[in-house]
Design a protein around this motif. Structure first.
Motif, mmCIF file in Angstrom:
data_model
loop_
_atom_site.group_PDB
_atom_site.id
_atom_site.type_symbol
_atom_site.label_atom_id
_atom_site.label_comp_id
_atom_site.label_asym_id
_atom_site.label_seq_id
_atom_site.Cartn_x
_atom_site.Cartn_y
_atom_site.Cartn_z
ATOM 1 N N VAL A 25 0.827 -1.189 0.197
ATOM 2 C CA VAL A 25 0.102 0.069 0.108
ATOM 3 C C VAL A 25 0.772 1.293 -0.073
ATOM 4 O O VAL A 25 0.728 2.139 -0.722
ATOM 5 C CB VAL A 25 -1.037 0.038 1.209
ATOM 6 C CG1 VAL A 25 -1.637 1.393 1.438
ATOM 7 C CG2 VAL A 25 -1.954 -1.274 1.089
ATOM 8 N N SER A 26 2.030 1.210 0.485
ATOM 9 C CA SER A 26 2.839 2.272 0.733
ATOM 10 C C SER A 26 3.701 2.631 -0.637
ATOM 11 O O SER A 26 3.629 3.639 -1.117
ATOM 12 C CB SER A 26 3.923 2.130 1.967
ATOM 13 O OG SER A 26 4.891 2.810 1.825
ATOM 14 N N GLN A 29 1.178 4.336 -2.904
ATOM 15 C CA GLN A 29 0.773 5.382 -2.558
ATOM 16 C C GLN A 29 1.907 6.165 -3.020
ATOM 17 O O GLN A 29 1.747 7.457 -3.505
ATOM 18 C CB GLN A 29 0.915 5.654 -0.863
ATOM 19 C CG GLN A 29 0.586 7.152 -0.357
ATOM 20 C CD GLN A 29 0.780 6.951 1.169
ATOM 21 O OE1 GLN A 29 0.518 5.886 1.758
ATOM 22 N NE2 GLN A 29 0.450 8.032 1.558
ATOM 23 N N LEU A 32 1.050 7.109 -6.815
ATOM 24 C CA LEU A 32 -0.193 7.958 -7.310
ATOM 25 C C LEU A 32 0.342 9.408 -7.140
ATOM 26 O O LEU A 32 0.260 10.029 -5.812
ATOM 27 C CB LEU A 32 -1.422 7.487 -6.280
ATOM 28 C CG LEU A 32 -1.652 5.946 -6.423
ATOM 29 C CD1 LEU A 32 -2.565 5.646 -5.406
ATOM 30 C CD2 LEU A 32 -2.080 5.726 -7.857
ATOM 31 N N ILE A 35 -2.154 11.337 -4.473
ATOM 32 C CA ILE A 35 -1.953 11.114 -2.978
ATOM 33 C C ILE A 35 -0.450 11.538 -2.634
ATOM 34 O O ILE A 35 -0.090 12.130 -1.687
ATOM 35 C CB ILE A 35 -1.993 9.584 -2.663
ATOM 36 C CG1 ILE A 35 -3.510 9.259 -2.661
ATOM 37 C CG2 ILE A 35 -1.511 9.512 -1.210
ATOM 38 C CD1 ILE A 35 -3.877 7.910 -2.340
ATOM 39 N N ARG A 36 0.539 11.364 -3.415
ATOM 40 C CA ARG A 36 2.008 11.573 -3.345
ATOM 41 C C ARG A 36 2.076 13.187 -3.151
ATOM 42 O O ARG A 36 2.920 13.345 -1.954
ATOM 43 C CB ARG A 36 2.695 11.239 -4.549
ATOM 44 C CG ARG A 36 4.360 11.518 -4.480
ATOM 45 C CD ARG A 36 5.080 10.926 -5.571
ATOM 46 N NE ARG A 36 4.374 11.566 -6.828
ATOM 47 C CZ ARG A 36 4.381 11.171 -7.855
ATOM 48 N NH1 ARG A 36 4.509 9.831 -8.205
ATOM 49 N NH2 ARG A 36 4.074 11.780 -8.765
ATOM 50 N N VAL A 43 -2.713 8.222 5.114
ATOM 51 C CA VAL A 43 -3.865 7.959 4.124
ATOM 52 C C VAL A 43 -4.238 6.420 4.256
ATOM 53 O O VAL A 43 -3.359 5.717 4.499
ATOM 54 C CB VAL A 43 -3.394 8.102 2.558
ATOM 55 C CG1 VAL A 43 -4.533 7.910 1.916
ATOM 56 C CG2 VAL A 43 -2.847 9.552 2.522
ATOM 57 N N ALA A 45 -5.584 2.569 3.677
ATOM 58 C CA ALA A 45 -5.286 1.569 2.677
ATOM 59 C C ALA A 45 -6.717 1.790 1.844
ATOM 60 O O ALA A 45 -6.221 1.575 0.338
ATOM 61 C CB ALA A 45 -4.947 0.221 3.189
ATOM 62 N N LYS A 47 -8.393 4.396 0.991
ATOM 63 C CA LYS A 47 -8.335 5.529 0.290
ATOM 64 C C LYS A 47 -7.268 5.196 -1.095
ATOM 65 O O LYS A 47 -7.427 5.793 -2.153
ATOM 66 C CB LYS A 47 -8.038 6.712 1.133
ATOM 67 C CG LYS A 47 -7.914 7.999 0.348
ATOM 68 C CD LYS A 47 -9.095 8.418 -0.361
ATOM 69 C CE LYS A 47 -9.043 9.665 -0.964
ATOM 70 N NZ LYS A 47 -10.352 10.243 -1.521
ATOM 71 N N VAL A 48 -6.007 4.756 -0.423
ATOM 72 C CA VAL A 48 -5.082 4.231 -1.615
ATOM 73 C C VAL A 48 -5.648 3.340 -2.743
ATOM 74 O O VAL A 48 -5.314 3.817 -3.981
ATOM 75 C CB VAL A 48 -3.620 3.639 -0.653
ATOM 76 C CG1 VAL A 48 -2.601 3.262 -1.818
ATOM 77 C CG2 VAL A 48 -3.141 4.676 0.066
ATOM 78 N N GLU A 51 -7.875 5.309 -4.964
ATOM 79 C CA GLU A 51 -7.200 6.200 -5.637
ATOM 80 C C GLU A 51 -6.386 5.515 -6.768
ATOM 81 O O GLU A 51 -6.490 6.276 -7.903
ATOM 82 C CB GLU A 51 -6.203 7.069 -4.943
ATOM 83 C CG GLU A 51 -6.984 8.389 -4.132
ATOM 84 C CD GLU A 51 -7.588 9.245 -4.774
ATOM 85 O OE1 GLU A 51 -7.296 9.654 -6.137
ATOM 86 O OE2 GLU A 51 -8.758 9.788 -4.511
ATOM 87 N N THR A 52 -5.967 4.486 -6.580
ATOM 88 C CA THR A 52 -5.298 3.529 -7.698
ATOM 89 C C THR A 52 -6.180 3.194 -8.753
ATOM 90 O O THR A 52 -5.943 3.105 -9.770
ATOM 91 C CB THR A 52 -4.776 2.027 -6.859
ATOM 92 O OG1 THR A 52 -3.847 2.755 -5.689
ATOM 93 C CG2 THR A 52 -4.072 1.365 -7.826
#
Length: 91
Positions: A25-26, A29, A32, A35-36, A43, A45, A47-48, A51-52
């Motif tokens: 997940v990191s 992140q 993206l 998010i980055r 954030v 997981a 949400k990650v 967003e992915t």
């Protein structure tokens, strides 16, 4: 050994740990842009992953748009230009 036990052991060996999930997940992140670029490091997981999915959909749309634009460009180019563009794309 029964097939049930054998399957149970095989599935247990391929299980992913919480640490591995957090690491993946990191890594996602960091890939993206949405998010980055945020200031907040925390954030979820979920949400990650959301967003992915959104980012992959937007990349698909961009590829489709670029493909359509390229098709239009090739259709309006003369034969030599179109052949050159196609040869460059194949490299």
């Amino acid at each position: 050994m029964s097939s049930r036990r054998s399957r149970s052991r095989q599935s247990g060996a391929s299980r992913i740990t919480d640490d591995q999930i957090n690491d993946l997940v990191s890594k996602l992140q960091q890939l993206l842009p949405e998010i980055r670029n945020r200031c907040s490091d925390k954030v979820s997981a979920a949400k990650v992953l959301q967003e992915t999915c959104n980012y992959i959909r937007s990349l698909h749309r961009e590829v489709d748009d670029l493909s359509e634009h390229l098709s239009e460009l090739l259709a309006t180019s003369d034969t030599n230009q179109a052949a050159l563009i196609r040869s460059l794309l194949m490299q």
